[in-house]
Scaffold this active site. Structure first.
Site, PDB file in Angstrom:
ATOM      1  N   CYS A 137       0.824  -1.214   0.000  1.00  0.00           N
ATOM      2  CA  CYS A 137       0.000   0.000   0.000  1.00  0.00           C
ATOM      3  C   CYS A 137       0.864   1.273   0.000  1.00  0.00           C
ATOM      4  CB  CYS A 137      -0.932  -0.010   1.216  1.00  0.00           C
ATOM      5  SG  CYS A 137      -2.560  -0.712   0.860  1.00  0.00           S
TER       6      CYS A 137
ATOM      7  N   HIS B 297      -5.843  -0.724  -2.429  1.00  0.00           N
ATOM      8  CA  HIS B 297      -5.700  -2.057  -1.859  1.00  0.00           C
ATOM      9  C   HIS B 297      -6.772  -3.040  -2.357  1.00  0.00           C
ATOM     10  CE1 HIS B 297      -4.205  -4.944   1.086  1.00  0.00           C
ATOM     11  NE2 HIS B 297      -5.479  -5.280   1.246  1.00  0.00           N
TER      12      HIS B 297
ATOM     13  N   ASN C  74      -0.730 -14.495  -9.812  1.00  0.00           N
ATOM     14  CA  ASN C  74      -1.478 -15.411  -8.964  1.00  0.00           C
ATOM     15  C   ASN C  74      -2.539 -14.572  -8.271  1.00  0.00           C
ATOM     16  OD1 ASN C  74       0.646 -17.173  -9.610  1.00  0.00           O
ATOM     17  ND2 ASN C  74       1.715 -16.760  -7.693  1.00  0.00           N
TER      18      ASN C  74
ATOM     19  N   SER D 272       0.124 -14.715  -1.912  1.00  0.00           N
ATOM     20  CA  SER D 272       0.278 -14.614  -0.470  1.00  0.00           C
ATOM     21  C   SER D 272      -0.090 -13.213   0.020  1.00  0.00           C
ATOM     22  CB  SER D 272       1.701 -14.970  -0.053  1.00  0.00           C
ATOM     23  OG  SER D 272       2.622 -14.228  -0.816  1.00  0.00           O
TER      24      SER D 272
ATOM     25  N   HIS E 260      -3.221  -7.479  -1.940  1.00  0.00           N
ATOM     26  CA  HIS E 260      -3.101  -6.298  -2.800  1.00  0.00           C
ATOM     27  C   HIS E 260      -2.741  -6.735  -4.224  1.00  0.00           C
ATOM     28  CE1 HIS E 260      -2.078  -1.817  -2.656  1.00  0.00           C
ATOM     29  NE2 HIS E 260      -1.999  -2.174  -3.920  1.00  0.00           N
TER      30      HIS E 260
ATOM     31  N   HIS F 270      -1.350  -7.641  -7.505  1.00  0.00           N
ATOM     32  CA  HIS F 270       0.011  -7.574  -8.029  1.00  0.00           C
ATOM     33  C   HIS F 270       0.265  -8.709  -9.006  1.00  0.00           C
ATOM     34  CE1 HIS F 270       0.338 -10.537  -4.786  1.00  0.00           C
ATOM     35  NE2 HIS F 270       1.445 -10.990  -5.366  1.00  0.00           N
TER      36      HIS F 270
ATOM     37  N   HIS G 175      -0.161 -11.394 -36.458  1.00  0.00           N
ATOM     38  CA  HIS G 175       0.924 -12.265 -36.028  1.00  0.00           C
ATOM     39  C   HIS G 175       2.081 -11.473 -35.404  1.00  0.00           C
ATOM     40  CE1 HIS G 175       3.420 -15.824 -35.908  1.00  0.00           C
ATOM     41  NE2 HIS G 175       4.412 -15.007 -36.216  1.00  0.00           N
TER      42      HIS G 175
HETATM   43 ZN   LIG Z   1      -2.426  -2.922   0.078  1.00  0.00          ZN
HETATM   44 ZN   LIG Z   2       0.629 -16.340 -35.721  1.00  0.00          ZN
END
Ligand SMILES: [Zn+2]
Ligand SMILES: [Zn+2]
Ligand SMILES: [Zn+2]
Length: 334
Positions: free
Chosen positions: A42, A113, A153, A161, A164, A166, A240
């Site tokens: 934060c 947050h 994740n 984990s 916030h 990220h 492409h």
């Molecule tokens: Zn935060």
């Molecule tokens: Zn392509």
């Protein structure tokens, strides 16, 4: 009857368990407990992270590592790999090894947050795509690195984990096996057909029109023919490009719009579902490849990887991608 399907890029097989036909409401999403408490990401807590390597949004002249930023990139406090040192490739009898050299960074996507990707404005979200680009360009100058993997994740079950919002990136001294598989698989296809397999997938998906989630002029989101997990999605540029960093400005804007829509659809279908996404692009300092095509893979975390998957490398998926795409497509966004 369940169906075995073969991925045309790397040849991996998946099992689409059609009769299970799991719909969004059939999945139980464990509600995350909001932890509250101290958040090192934060604004105002800049001194609790390692020194930033990039920040957007502060007025000119403002000191680094101070509040006022709209996006910030810092080295990971608990890195998987370390930046300093030599690779020192060596052998131990028949075994090869090298030092764990790499860069591991955290992209703090917003100062707010509680803001998640589907809530972000265009202006906020495009900074994320610029940051991915700026960091890959910068890290590609370090010749020890061969690849930068960008990933996110979201949610505890998907490995996050911190609450916030990220993403992370890891610069690696080798090209990871998954990427090599895709590059070699698409090269084989190219040698045989003289066309890019991803361009062919886009062409076929647009003509069949049963696995498209959404699209705009430049980008398309599909549920792939061989998804490893329910509601897996791929976002691909229609033109492409083998490398994420080689696009024009307007294409990053189009990516922002399409990605935002894709994540909003996912969030409506499966509110706050934990997920991972990964950016797959060509290795660093590689000239444009005619056979490889960069993309983002989005993997909602709804099923468990268990003995069968570990033992065979193939996946059982209880939601056919045709149904997943239809659910996602049919959602009305305001
Ligand atoms: Zn935060
Ligand atoms: Zn392509
Ligand atoms: Zn991929």
């Amino acid at each position: 009857m369940p169906e075995l399907r073969r991925d045309p890029i790397i040849g991996r097989w998946v099992i689409i368990a059609k009769e299970r036909g799991k719909r969004p409401c059939d999945f139980v999403i464990e509600k995350e407990k909001t932890k509250g408490g101290f958040c090192p990401l934060c604004p105002g807590h800049e001194n609790t992270t390692p020194n930033e390597v990039l920040a957007y949004g502060r007025p000119p002249g403002a000191p680094p590592n101070s509040p006022g930023w709209t996006l910030r990139v810092v080295p990971n406090k608990y890195p998987a790999l370390v930046v300093e040192g030599e690779l020192d490739k060596r052998g131990e009898g028949m075994y090869d090894k090298m030092n764990g050299i790499g860069a591991h960074e955290v992209i703090i996507e917003t100062p707010n947050h509680n803001e998640t990707i589907p809530m972000m404005s265009h202006d906020q979200l495009i900074q994320l795509f610029w940051a991915y680009r700026d960091r890959i360009v910068d890290l590609s100058r370090d010749i020890r690195f061969r690849y930068v993997i960008v990933f996110k994740n979201f949610g505890r079950a998907a490995g996050a984990s911190l609450e916030h919002s990220h993403s992370q990136l890891i610069a690696l001294p080798i090209v990871p096996h998954r990427i090599q598989e895709e590059i070699q698989g698409s090269l084989k296809y190219y040698e045989y057909k003289e066309r890019c397999v991803f361009c062919d997938i886009i062409r076929q998906e647009r003509s069949q029109n049963i696995r498209i989630v959404c699209e705009n002029d430049e980008f398309i989101a599909i549920c792939p023919f061989t998804p490893r997990a329910p509601f897996e999605m791929w976002v691909m540029p229609k033109k492409h490009h083998s490398s994420y960093i080689s696009m024009e400005d307007y294409q990053y804007h189009a990516l922002t719009d399409l990605f935002s829509e894709t994540m909003q659809r996912l969030d409506r279908a499966l509110p706050r579902v934990p997920y991972n996404y990964m950016l797959h692009t060509a290795p660093l300092r590689t000239p444009d490849l005619e056979h490889y095509h960069w993309h983002i893979e989005i993997m909602p975390k709804l099923t468990m990887i268990a003995g069968f998957e570990w033992g065979t490398g193939f996946y059982i998926n209880p939601t056919p991608p045709e149904e997943a795409a239809r659910f996602l497509r049919d959602i009305t966004l305001d």
